[in-house]
Motif scaffolding. Structure first.
Motif, mmCIF file in Angstrom:
data_model
loop_
_atom_site.group_PDB
_atom_site.id
_atom_site.type_symbol
_atom_site.label_atom_id
_atom_site.label_comp_id
_atom_site.label_asym_id
_atom_site.label_seq_id
_atom_site.Cartn_x
_atom_site.Cartn_y
_atom_site.Cartn_z
ATOM 1 N N THR A 103 10.993 -78.633 -21.170
ATOM 2 C CA THR A 103 12.121 -78.509 -22.099
ATOM 3 C C THR A 103 13.286 -77.865 -21.340
ATOM 4 O O THR A 103 13.069 -77.056 -20.438
ATOM 5 N N GLY A 104 14.496 -78.246 -21.682
ATOM 6 C CA GLY A 104 15.664 -77.738 -20.960
ATOM 7 C C GLY A 104 15.741 -78.363 -19.572
ATOM 8 O O GLY A 104 16.203 -77.739 -18.615
ATOM 9 N N ALA A 105 15.305 -79.604 -19.463
ATOM 10 C CA ALA A 105 15.197 -80.242 -18.142
ATOM 11 C C ALA A 105 16.559 -80.512 -17.508
ATOM 12 O O ALA A 105 16.664 -80.641 -16.288
ATOM 13 N N ALA A 106 17.617 -80.596 -18.318
ATOM 14 C CA ALA A 106 18.945 -80.802 -17.733
ATOM 15 C C ALA A 106 19.615 -79.476 -17.411
ATOM 16 O O ALA A 106 20.761 -79.432 -16.968
ATOM 17 N N GLY A 107 18.897 -78.385 -17.649
ATOM 18 C CA GLY A 107 19.422 -77.057 -17.302
ATOM 19 C C GLY A 107 19.202 -76.773 -15.830
ATOM 20 O O GLY A 107 18.605 -77.577 -15.103
ATOM 21 N N PHE A 108 19.674 -75.613 -15.410
ATOM 22 C CA PHE A 108 19.621 -75.240 -13.989
ATOM 23 C C PHE A 108 18.171 -75.155 -13.487
ATOM 24 O O PHE A 108 17.751 -75.918 -12.601
ATOM 25 N N VAL A 109 17.393 -74.261 -14.080
ATOM 26 C CA VAL A 109 16.009 -74.092 -13.619
ATOM 27 C C VAL A 109 15.187 -75.342 -13.963
ATOM 28 O O VAL A 109 14.365 -75.799 -13.166
#
Ligand SMILES: O=C(O)[C@H]1O[C@H](OP(=O)(O)OP(=O)(O)OC[C@H]2O[C@@H](n3ccc(=O)[nH]c3=O)[C@H](O)[C@@H]2O)[C@H](O)[C@@H](O)[C@H]1O
Length: 437
Positions: A103-109
């Protein structure tokens, strides 16, 4: 009826009791009923008018007004072609590989972790709501990067339980790497509900689906160094107190740790929380100091450098992204299976929390000096008092637990890491219009 009434009227009685009171009572009751009916009628009319006004007025539409709910916009998902992409992205391509929902794969980490998992042959499916907390075009560029390596990012929100259930129907994920969150310490004063929406409601929504999945996945998720809050004992150890958060962001991450405990206890979910310490590097977050300092130094704009009372140093245990990725993968690899199934716990499950820091704090002024050397530009330093909006004076991780149990060993100092960041920054923003954003 009238007969009965007249009969009753004729009954000898205590003076006044029936003759005067009974008809009066009946009369009052009728009057009361009719007023109640009128009142109900007008209440409905009034309520109806309020509702019409509320939903027709664009400025009062709660979905438009509350930015925390922007992620509730509808996303297109489903259908055979979509399911095929989901399955293909999550397919394990190496022996002993795992299949991970990030989840949050388009985020930085999230981007870095997804790419690293894919490189070693694990199945990876991303999920991201592409919100506009910071420039969404950077998220789109990260998405394009992942797409090239075969990672599909589903567009959707972690609060969308139907979507999450669908994903688990299509793929039996062995692991979830939960990185979707509302980040940023200072923004919590501006938009508190977005933190509750993503970091609390979103986490619960995800855990609800994970606990009902069969098999249940093991979950590794992003907590934060900010949970140490006003703790003054350094370096910060996992055993130190975390009950004095200094920002709502920190409070929601701390709440996440308690929620993790509950789902582990009741449903047997295997849960590992990672307390990240100020992660930086290429493809980073533009809301973070090292990132916008770079932008503003290059533009010749002054940069606000915080200092504590009596010229006290403000410092951070800046941690390079590649070290964090190694920590994340090690946490996934050492995660034991969840013990429950179909929402029922079968036995005790693993519950862990680790610091992932660098163990060498650097003052913010030191960070600026490194950037000046790398950019070959002198910064216009604007020294300011540390605002009372959630920032803590320093962070410093004790990483011995992660070292022992995850083999975590950060190897990038701030100078080396920033060099890589600056190289990426200059090449990414070398196109005219990107540099302006
Ligand atoms: O470890 C975390 O868990 C958090 O790390 C990060 O928070 P922070 O450590 O506060 O990073 P960041 O904002 O880059 O400020 C860096 C330094 O610059 C100072 N700072 C900041 C702004 C400014 O204008 N001036 C300034 O001196 C500031 O006082 C600080 O000393 C993540 O953003 C957060 O999402 C969370 O993940």
């Amino acid at each position: 009826m009238s007969k009965q009434m007249s009969h009753l009227d004729n009954v000898p009685s205590t003076p006044g009791k029936f003759k005067t009171e009974k008809p009066h009572f009946v009369h009052n009751r009728l009057r009361w009923h009719s007023s109640l009916a009128k009142l109900t009628f007008w209440s409905f009319i009034f309520l109806g008018l309020i509702l019409i006004f509320f939903f027709r007025s664009p400025s009062s539409n709660p979905l438009q007004q509350d930015p925390s709910r922007r992620s509730l916009r509808t996303y297109n998902w489903g259908g055979p072609a979509w399911e095929k992409r989901v399955r293909s992205s999550a397919r394990i391509r190496s022996r002993n590989g795992i299949s991970v929902l990030v989840t949050g794969a388009a985020g930085f980490v999230g981007t870095h972790v997804s790419a690293a998992l894919k490189r070693r042959g694990d199945g990876v499916l991303g999920l991201d709501n592409f919100n506009d907390y910071y420039d969404p075009s950077l998220k789109r560029a990260r998405q394009a990067l992942l797409e090239r390596s075969g990672v599909f990012i589903v567009e959707g929100d972690i609060n969308d339980s139907a979507l999450l259930r669908k994903l688990f129907e299509v793929v039996a994920f062995t692991h979830v790497m939960h990185l979707a969150a509302q980040a940023g310490v200072r923004y919590a004063m501006e938009n508190p509900s977005s933190y509750v929406h993503s970091n609390i409601a979103g986490l619960v929504s995800l855990l609800e689906v994970c606990k009902s999945a069969n098999p249940q996945p093991a979950i590794v998720w992003a907590s934060s160094s900010s949970v140490y809050g006003l703790n003054t004992k350094v370096p910060f150890s996992e055993r130190d107190r975390t009950d004095q958060p200094a920002s709502l962001y920190a409070a929601t991450k701390k709440a996440g740790e308690e929620i993790a405990h509950t789902y582990n206890h009741i449903y047997g979910l295997s849960l590992t929380g990672l307390r990240f310490f100020t992660v930086y590097g290429p493809w980073g977050r533009p809301d973070m100091a090292y990132f916008f300092f770079t932008r503003d130094i290059l533009k010749g704009k002054s940069i606000p450098i915080f200092e504590a009372a009596n010229h006290g140093t403000v410092a951070r245990d800046f941690t390079y992204i590649d070290d964090i990725v190694k920590g994340c993968l090690a946490a996934l690899d050492t995660a034991e299976k969840s013990t429950g199934s179909g929402g029922k716990k079968k036995g005790p499950a693993q519950l862990r929390v680790y610091n992932l820091g660098n163990t060498s704090p650097v003052p913010v002024s030191g960070l600026v000096s490194i950037l000046e050397r790398l950019l070959k530009v002198n910064a216009k330093r604007d020294i300011m008092k540390l605002p009372r909006n959630g920032d803590v004076q320093f962070t410093h991780a004790n990483i011995s637990l992660a070292q022992r149990e995850l083999g975590y060993k950060p190897s990038t100092d701030l100078q080396t890491g920033l060099k890589k960041f600056v190289r990426w920054y200059l090449s990414y923003y070398s196109g005219g219009e990107k540099a302006a954003s």
